[in-house]
Design an enzyme around this catalytic site. Structure first.
Site, PDB file in Angstrom:
ATOM      1  N   LYS A   1      71.644  26.899  59.075  1.00 15.75           N
ATOM      2  CA  LYS A   1      71.305  28.336  59.092  1.00 15.75           C
ATOM      3  C   LYS A   1      69.951  28.640  59.269  1.00 15.75           C
ATOM      4  O   LYS A   1      69.228  28.641  58.184  1.00 15.75           O
ATOM      5  CB  LYS A   1      72.165  28.762  58.365  1.00 15.75           C
ATOM      6  CG  LYS A   1      72.826  30.255  58.934  1.00 15.75           C
ATOM      7  CD  LYS A   1      73.750  30.915  57.863  1.00 15.75           C
ATOM      8  CE  LYS A   1      74.287  32.333  58.150  1.00 15.75           C
ATOM      9  NZ  LYS A   1      75.103  32.891  57.239  1.00 15.75           N
TER      10      LYS A   1
HETATM   11  C1  E4P Z   1      76.758  35.711  58.194  1.00  6.84           C
HETATM   12  O1  E4P Z   1      76.765  34.545  58.356  1.00  6.84           O
HETATM   13  C2  E4P Z   1      76.270  36.465  57.092  1.00  6.84           C
HETATM   14  O2  E4P Z   1      76.403  35.446  56.072  1.00  6.84           O
HETATM   15  C3  E4P Z   1      77.454  37.463  56.644  1.00  6.84           C
HETATM   16  O3  E4P Z   1      78.359  37.365  57.657  1.00  6.84           O
HETATM   17  C4  E4P Z   1      76.632  38.715  56.230  1.00  6.84           C
HETATM   18  O4  E4P Z   1      77.860  39.802  56.191  1.00  6.84           O
HETATM   19  P1  E4P Z   1      77.202  41.029  55.233  1.00  6.84           P
HETATM   20  O5  E4P Z   1      76.592  41.779  56.150  1.00  6.84           O
HETATM   21  O6  E4P Z   1      78.670  41.419  54.879  1.00  6.84           O
HETATM   22  O7  E4P Z   1      76.476  40.604  54.240  1.00  6.84           O
END
Ligand code: E4P
Length: 218
Positions: A87
């Site tokens: 990522k």
């Molecule tokens: C994406 O991969 C992130 O880990 C995640 O969806 C972020 O979510 P949040 O805005 O609830 O922290």
């Protein structure tokens, strides 16, 4: 549409996996910290533990923001397990790194995507997934689902192979709408996924069926 769970909590990953609907996991440094996973060795071991539970892609996020650092970290993460997807944040060096990883056959998830332009760049660079954040856009009075619709539309017209991984899901309606719009994947905490089970007519209908059966059969 694939279902990923957005957590580093092993119990929740197991619970979702036991439903038989789980296609993968996404994590981020905040989610790892929330579970108290600290130190490089513990973090790497935790990714391997997640990979042992789920047969599907597991996104592991780099914390470097420079090209060399992203490559070093990403190669280490990718070597942990064949299901690891690196990522990478949507920044200039991140895009360069995604192109490099593509040439090396390492799969990537471009995270922190908030605009169609960012999505196009990441797809051109060869990202396996791009993660537009719905909830965080909604939080600042932009329509997160509209962004998902715009990006899926562009990717279909352009024939990009990159999959739209709708992230920052906050409720079950987000999941249903993503399915309607044609997102390839959603990643959600456990709660909105479990909320999809609920309907009061299911509960009352089941109670009636069981009561009628008992009346007839004693
Ligand atoms: C994406 O991969 C992130 O880990 C995640 O969806 C972020 O979510 P949040 O805005 O609830 O922290």
């Amino acid at each position: 549409m694939k279902f990923f769970i957005d957590t580093a909590n092993l119990a929740q990953i197991k619970e979702a996996n036991e439903l038989g609907i789980l296609d993968g996991v996404t994590t981020n440094p905040s989610l790892m910290a929330k579970e108290g996973i600290k130190g490089r060795d513990n973090i790497l071991k935790h990714y391997v533990d997640i990979c042992k539970i789920v047969k599907g892609d597991v996104s592991a996020e780099v914390i470097s923001t420079d090209f060399e650092g992203i490559i070093r970290e990403g190669e280490e993460l990718a070597s942990l397990h064949e299901n690891i997807v690196v990522k990478v944040p949507m920044i200039k060096d991140g895009i360069k790194a995604i192109s490099f990883f593509k040439s090396e056959g390492i799969r990537t998830n471009c995270t922190l995507v908030f605009s169609p332009g960012q999505a196009i760049l990441a797809a051109k660079a060869g990202a396996t997934y791009i993660s537009p954040f719905i909830g965080r856009l909604d939080d600042i009075a932009f329509n997160g689902l509209e962004l998902i619709a715009q990006i899926t539309g562009i990717f279909a017209v352009q024939g990009y192979e990159t999959q739209v991984l709708a992230a920052s899901i906050r409720n079950p309606i987000h999941i249903v709408k993503c399915a309607e719009i044609g997102a390839h994947v959603i990643t959600s905490p456990l709660e909105p996924i479990l909320a999809l089970l609920n309907h009061p007519l299911t509960d009352s209908g089941l109670q009636k069926f069981l009561a009628d059966h008992k009346k007839a059969n004693g």
